[in-house]
Design a protein around this motif. Structure first.
Motif, PDB file in Angstrom:
ATOM      1  N   ASP A 268      31.719  77.342  -9.954  1.00 21.39           N
ATOM      2  CA  ASP A 268      30.103  77.111  -9.284  1.00 21.39           C
ATOM      3  C   ASP A 268      30.354  78.079  -8.052  1.00 21.39           C
ATOM      4  N   VAL A 269      31.390  78.121  -7.080  1.00 24.32           N
ATOM      5  CA  VAL A 269      31.263  78.699  -5.611  1.00 24.32           C
ATOM      6  C   VAL A 269      32.032  79.810  -5.201  1.00 24.32           C
ATOM      7  N   TYR A 270      33.054  79.705  -6.465  1.00 28.21           N
ATOM      8  CA  TYR A 270      33.715  81.073  -6.677  1.00 28.21           C
ATOM      9  C   TYR A 270      33.090  81.957  -7.550  1.00 28.21           C
ATOM     10  N   ASP A 271      32.441  81.864  -7.952  1.00 27.47           N
ATOM     11  CA  ASP A 271      31.469  82.911  -9.089  1.00 27.47           C
ATOM     12  C   ASP A 271      30.818  83.301  -8.004  1.00 27.47           C
ATOM     13  N   ALA A 272      30.067  82.499  -7.067  1.00 28.52           N
ATOM     14  CA  ALA A 272      28.637  82.674  -6.677  1.00 28.52           C
ATOM     15  C   ALA A 272      29.072  83.831  -4.947  1.00 28.52           C
ATOM     16  N   ILE A 273      30.143  83.461  -4.358  1.00 32.51           N
ATOM     17  CA  ILE A 273      29.926  84.373  -3.533  1.00 32.51           C
ATOM     18  C   ILE A 273      31.032  86.244  -3.700  1.00 32.51           C
ATOM     19  N   THR A 274      31.553  85.790  -5.526  1.00 34.69           N
ATOM     20  CA  THR A 274      31.943  87.095  -6.136  1.00 34.69           C
ATOM     21  C   THR A 274      30.750  87.864  -5.816  1.00 34.69           C
TER      22      THR A 274
ATOM     23  N   HIS B 293      22.961  90.119   0.062  1.00 33.79           N
ATOM     24  CA  HIS B 293      25.189  90.389   0.517  1.00 33.79           C
ATOM     25  C   HIS B 293      25.015  90.842  -0.583  1.00 33.79           C
ATOM     26  N   LYS B 294      26.709  91.741  -0.323  1.00 36.98           N
ATOM     27  CA  LYS B 294      27.548  92.045  -1.422  1.00 36.98           C
ATOM     28  C   LYS B 294      28.559  90.930  -1.665  1.00 36.98           C
ATOM     29  N   GLY B 295      28.909  90.849  -3.079  1.00 33.53           N
ATOM     30  CA  GLY B 295      29.914  90.184  -3.392  1.00 33.53           C
ATOM     31  C   GLY B 295      31.422  90.363  -2.599  1.00 33.53           C
ATOM     32  N   MET B 296      32.373  89.170  -3.003  1.00 36.51           N
ATOM     33  CA  MET B 296      33.506  89.266  -2.085  1.00 36.51           C
ATOM     34  C   MET B 296      33.992  90.581  -2.749  1.00 36.51           C
ATOM     35  N   PRO B 297      35.045  90.828  -2.666  1.00 39.34           N
ATOM     36  CA  PRO B 297      36.303  90.674  -4.183  1.00 39.34           C
ATOM     37  C   PRO B 297      36.735  89.795  -4.950  1.00 39.34           C
ATOM     38  N   PRO B 298      37.475  89.335  -5.791  1.00 40.04           N
ATOM     39  CA  PRO B 298      37.610  87.808  -6.399  1.00 40.04           C
ATOM     40  C   PRO B 298      38.659  87.211  -5.593  1.00 40.04           C
ATOM     41  N   THR B 299      39.773  88.477  -5.268  1.00 42.09           N
ATOM     42  CA  THR B 299      41.163  87.914  -4.658  1.00 42.09           C
ATOM     43  C   THR B 299      40.338  87.505  -2.702  1.00 42.09           C
TER      44      THR B 299
ATOM     45  N   ALA C  70      37.602  86.349  -2.595  1.00 41.54           N
ATOM     46  CA  ALA C  70      37.061  84.996  -2.734  1.00 41.54           C
ATOM     47  C   ALA C  70      37.436  84.063  -2.456  1.00 41.54           C
ATOM     48  N   LEU C  71      38.866  84.191  -3.920  1.00 38.87           N
ATOM     49  CA  LEU C  71      39.463  83.021  -4.068  1.00 38.87           C
ATOM     50  C   LEU C  71      40.807  82.179  -2.397  1.00 38.87           C
ATOM     51  N   ARG C  72      40.751  83.582  -1.856  1.00 37.80           N
ATOM     52  CA  ARG C  72      41.614  83.250  -0.411  1.00 37.80           C
ATOM     53  C   ARG C  72      40.449  82.412   0.344  1.00 37.80           C
ATOM     54  N   LYS C  73      39.255  82.299   0.361  1.00 35.50           N
ATOM     55  CA  LYS C  73      37.959  81.817   0.772  1.00 35.50           C
ATOM     56  C   LYS C  73      37.960  80.405   0.528  1.00 35.50           C
ATOM     57  N   ILE C  74      38.522  80.369  -1.525  1.00 35.76           N
ATOM     58  CA  ILE C  74      38.072  78.500  -1.673  1.00 35.76           C
ATOM     59  C   ILE C  74      39.184  77.965  -0.979  1.00 35.76           C
ATOM     60  N   PHE C  75      40.784  78.454  -1.214  1.00 39.48           N
ATOM     61  CA  PHE C  75      41.930  78.119  -0.766  1.00 39.48           C
ATOM     62  C   PHE C  75      41.191  77.428   1.025  1.00 39.48           C
ATOM     63  N   GLU C  76      40.787  77.926   1.963  1.00 41.85           N
ATOM     64  CA  GLU C  76      40.182  77.940   2.764  1.00 41.85           C
ATOM     65  C   GLU C  76      39.613  76.366   2.672  1.00 41.85           C
ATOM     66  N   TRP C  77      38.431  76.536   2.268  1.00 41.60           N
ATOM     67  CA  TRP C  77      37.596  75.037   1.444  1.00 41.60           C
ATOM     68  C   TRP C  77      38.125  74.144   1.015  1.00 41.60           C
ATOM     69  N   SER C  78      40.228  74.751   0.513  1.00 37.63           N
ATOM     70  CA  SER C  78      40.503  73.048  -0.291  1.00 37.63           C
ATOM     71  C   SER C  78      40.738  72.022   0.733  1.00 37.63           C
ATOM     72  N   LYS C  79      40.777  73.117   1.764  1.00 37.33           N
ATOM     73  CA  LYS C  79      41.231  71.998   3.727  1.00 37.33           C
ATOM     74  C   LYS C  79      40.198  71.148   3.755  1.00 37.33           C
TER      75      LYS C  79
ATOM     76  N   ILE D  96      43.753  81.346 -13.056  1.00 40.40           N
ATOM     77  CA  ILE D  96      43.073  83.056 -13.339  1.00 40.40           C
ATOM     78  C   ILE D  96      43.531  84.243 -12.587  1.00 40.40           C
ATOM     79  N   GLY D  97      44.711  83.764 -11.873  1.00 37.79           N
ATOM     80  CA  GLY D  97      45.420  84.782 -11.291  1.00 37.79           C
ATOM     81  C   GLY D  97      45.283  85.519  -9.975  1.00 37.79           C
ATOM     82  N   ILE D  98      46.103  85.920  -8.868  1.00 43.44           N
ATOM     83  CA  ILE D  98      45.447  85.971  -7.600  1.00 43.44           C
ATOM     84  C   ILE D  98      45.151  87.390  -7.902  1.00 43.44           C
ATOM     85  N   TYR D  99      45.427  88.023  -8.545  1.00 44.25           N
ATOM     86  CA  TYR D  99      44.634  88.918  -8.662  1.00 44.25           C
ATOM     87  C   TYR D  99      43.855  88.940  -9.609  1.00 44.25           C
TER      88      TYR D  99
END
Ligand SMILES: [Fe+2]
Length: 404
Positions: free
Chosen positions: A280-286, A292-298, A300-309, A324-327
């Motif tokens: 849900d978060v990944y799709d919302a921020i892309t 606002h403009k959505g983030m590129p998928p990569t 967004a993944l970095r952001k998700i990684f940050e929030w996994s802390k 889904i792969g890093i890219y």
């Protein structure tokens, strides 16, 4: 009468008939007792217990809870479904072959979610017989070629955001549960949960839902009702499974207890609800929104990684990244050769060397005849090349939708 109550719905005055766990897994002196205080309920939640059997003759009733008989009937039905389930057999096809079908399917699924939400607003029950075949069709497309629907999930139209987001969450839940090795029935229910997870937003006024800019506290309070409203709406549907109900009610819970509606912590949030939170978060921020403009998928993944802390499940975030792969498919990447390409397919064993559609030369600043380059096969067409990083399409004035 014995009834099965989700722990979040326990109330002081109910009589616990069975905690459903071994005596060593809880600190109570007896396994049958009256709930005397909120503290008793918190203790049960802290033990990681999800459902408790209560005796309504010895304490307060839970009018909506499942009776023992209903539970047995549901289990019989589920067991029968497992026994009768035919494995989905589909032939894998190329992205080219699947993309047209996937595009149509995404359009149909968007219209379906729109109808579901309109019906919900009018107080009509959700017709699962119309939604379930769509989940099956999405799953089949994913099995034929996962890149088609995943690639399209990054394309959003601001006006249809709520519906397209639901379709993307459904699609990504199917991809995530398939890659995590869940059985096909669970994959189906998780996809259904993803498709319906925001049904409660049907009851949020449009001016709040699509408000450009910051929400006031009152408006945010109204938005925060949607998991509970969605849960209540879905519960009225004949034959709805526990999994979509759980995903709908708990996709905004966070493992550090900062989520809503119940501020549950890690152990009390199911794996599928934790997976839904990530998707849900990944799709919302892309997504591009009106404000606002959505983030590129990569990114967004970095952001998700940050929030996994802090508030997203770290192990599941890693599993999602593998899925889904890093890219991710649909990402625009720059190659060492100076060419730009879009990721069209992954090799599960080499996520940094996907298959690309290369179509632009950044040094000569002109388009190239699109060419498929498989980075895992340096000897193939296009020669040895490697990704240096992801690129923003606007930087080069490229409309990515044309190349998906
Ligand atoms: Fe939501």
């Amino acid at each position: 009468m014995i009834k099965h109550v989700p722990c979040q719905e326990l109330k002081v005055g109910m009589y616990v008939h069975d905690l459903g766990v071994d005596w060593s897994a809880h600190p109570f002196m007896r396994s049958q007792f009256r709930l005397e205080s909120e503290h008793d309920i918190q203790t049960i939640l802290a033990c990681g217990i999800r459902t408790v059997a209560i005796d309504t003759e010895l304490g307060l009733d839970a009018p909506h809870a499942q009776t023992d008989e209903e539970l047995q009937r549901q289990l019989d039905k589920e067991m029968l479904a497992v026994a009768q389930a035919k494995p989905i057999v589909v032939q894998q096809v190329s992205l080219q072959e699947e993309i047209g079908r996937a595009r149509n399917l995404r359009g149909q699924a968007t219209r379906l979610v729109k109808n579901v939400m309109r019906d919900a607003r009018l107080g009509h029950a959700i017709r699962l017989e119309e939604v379930e075949p769509m989940v099956t069709a999405l799953t089949e497309s994913m099995l034929r070629n996962p890149g088609a629907l995943i690639g399209l999930s990054h394309i959003k139209n601001k006006d249809e955001y709520t519906f397209l987001h639901s379709v993307s969450v459904g699609t990504l839940m199917i991809a995530f549960t398939l890659s995590a090795g869940f059985d096909i029935q669970t994959v189906h229910q998780a996809g259904l949960g993803g498709l319906l997870h925001d049904t409660g937003k049907a009851l949020v006024p449009d001016e709040i839902l699509n408000k450009p800019g910051r929400l006031t506290d009152e408006e945010f309070t109204i938005i925060k009702r949607h998991p509970m409203d969605g849960f209540e709406l879905l519960r009225q549907s004949e034959g709805i499974d526990e999994i979509p109900l759980d995903i709908t009610l708990h996709h905004h819970e966070r493992i550090d207890g900062s989520g809503y509606p119940h501020r549950l912590t890690a152990d009390n949030i199911s794996t599928l609800a934790r997976m839904a939170a990530i998707v849900d978060v990944y799709d919302a921020i892309t997504a591009d929104r009106c404000y606002h403009k959505g983030m590129p998928p990569t990114e967004a993944l970095r952001k998700i990684f940050e929030w996994s802390k802090t508030h997203l499940d770290p192990d599941l975030v890693k599993a999602f990244t593998r899925c889904i792969g890093i890219y991710p498919v649909g990402t625009l990447v720059l190659l060492e050769s100076g060419r730009l390409g879009i990721v069209v397919e992954h090799h599960p064993d080499s996520l940094l060397q996907p298959k690309l559609k290369v179509f632009y030369d950044t040094q000569k600043r002109h388009y190239l005849t699109p060419q498929i380059v498989d980075l895992s096969r340096p000897m193939g067409r296009g020669g040895a090349d490697a990704i240096t990083g992801h690129e923003k399409a606007e930087k080069w004035g490229i409309d990515l939708a044309k190349f998906n």
